[in-house]
Design an enzyme around this catalytic site. Sequence first.
Site, PDB file in Angstrom:
ATOM      1  N   SER A 145      -1.328  -5.305  -9.733  1.00  0.00           N
ATOM      2  CA  SER A 145       0.273  -5.839  -9.941  1.00  0.00           C
ATOM      3  C   SER A 145       1.083  -5.348 -11.441  1.00  0.00           C
ATOM      4  O   SER A 145       1.163  -4.825 -11.857  1.00  0.00           O
ATOM      5  CB  SER A 145       0.820  -6.923  -9.138  1.00  0.00           C
ATOM      6  OG  SER A 145       1.907  -7.076  -8.902  1.00  0.00           O
ATOM      7  N   HIS A 187       3.195  -2.838  -6.011  1.00  0.00           N
ATOM      8  CA  HIS A 187       3.975  -3.089  -4.556  1.00  0.00           C
ATOM      9  C   HIS A 187       4.941  -2.773  -4.089  1.00  0.00           C
ATOM     10  O   HIS A 187       5.444  -2.621  -3.860  1.00  0.00           O
ATOM     11  CB  HIS A 187       4.979  -4.651  -4.215  1.00  0.00           C
ATOM     12  CG  HIS A 187       3.683  -5.824  -5.068  1.00  0.00           C
ATOM     13  ND1 HIS A 187       3.079  -6.357  -4.512  1.00  0.00           N
ATOM     14  CD2 HIS A 187       3.438  -5.886  -6.642  1.00  0.00           C
ATOM     15  CE1 HIS A 187       2.237  -6.602  -5.563  1.00  0.00           C
ATOM     16  NE2 HIS A 187       3.026  -7.083  -6.715  1.00  0.00           N
ATOM     17  N   GLU A 214       0.385  -1.638  -1.852  1.00  0.00           N
ATOM     18  CA  GLU A 214      -0.222  -2.793  -1.831  1.00  0.00           C
ATOM     19  C   GLU A 214      -1.653  -2.187  -1.622  1.00  0.00           C
ATOM     20  O   GLU A 214      -2.027  -1.271  -1.055  1.00  0.00           O
ATOM     21  CB  GLU A 214       0.004  -4.151  -1.177  1.00  0.00           C
ATOM     22  CG  GLU A 214       1.441  -4.950  -1.938  1.00  0.00           C
ATOM     23  CD  GLU A 214       1.945  -6.006  -1.056  1.00  0.00           C
ATOM     24  OE1 GLU A 214       1.440  -6.056   0.162  1.00  0.00           O
ATOM     25  OE2 GLU A 214       2.703  -6.024  -1.493  1.00  0.00           O
TER      26      GLU A 214
END
Length: 289
Positions: A145, A187, A214
Amino acid sequence: MSILQIKGTLIPIGGNEDKGFEEDEIHRLDYVEEGILAHVVREAGGKNAKIIIIPTASSIPVEVGENYLAAFATLGCTNVTVLDIRTQEDSEKADYINHIKAADCVMFSGGDQSKISKYIGDSTIHKLLLDRYKNDIGFVIAGTSAGAMAMSNEMIAGGSSAKSFVKGAVKMRKGLSFIPKLVIDTHFIQRGRFGRITEAIAKFPDVTGFGFAEDTGMIIKNGNDCTVIGSGMVIVFDSKNLTHNNQKVLDEGTPMTMANLTLHILANGDQYDIDAHHVLVLPIEAPFI
């Protein structure tokens, strides 16, 4: 940084990677054999590798650190340490620096990528990571992330997915510059960030955009050769053949136009050559349906 000189490995991850205890159906790969963190461990040298977790980006760094300690323990790892870096001064601590010098793998957690840039960028630890990534065969830098987004030089620092692809909707900041030829978003599928990364490419058309779903990542060797891992997909935004990009001449808040932006959708095992803008889909003999 010439790709011919880079000996280390980067593993950017799209977030929410399987840690061995989730029940979400997206995590459908065998955790021990095929999961993303299993790939990280193998690239770092195996279960005895010295792995450093840096949860700087997180608003709950203690909890995040504990989650990764548990996840790597499930994989049989015996030498995992959390460096809780929360200030620029922390990035100059001799003990922390010594841990980085001895590490086989350093992994950045998710959260706010600007914290990584603020508290680690241009520090002794940052310079050491750049040096080891360039010169040490087998040294791994992983990030999920925010930790993945911070790997680039032109780093997406924020911006609304709903309002993106009008000029000025995406905020950019300098990242850690491990791989200057990319801009990374994460994401990507789950949060609808297509417009966000496209504006970033419009601003910096000489770089390639990677949008990670993800539980999906890439193993990047030599600063160039990429292989997809995980259960989702990576969307590649290739601006090599752009014939129109009006970003520079528009006023803030104006919708932008780009023509002949090439997209590739890659999944587990597929490969991409950043310099050559070339896709190798595996297995090539798979039937077309």
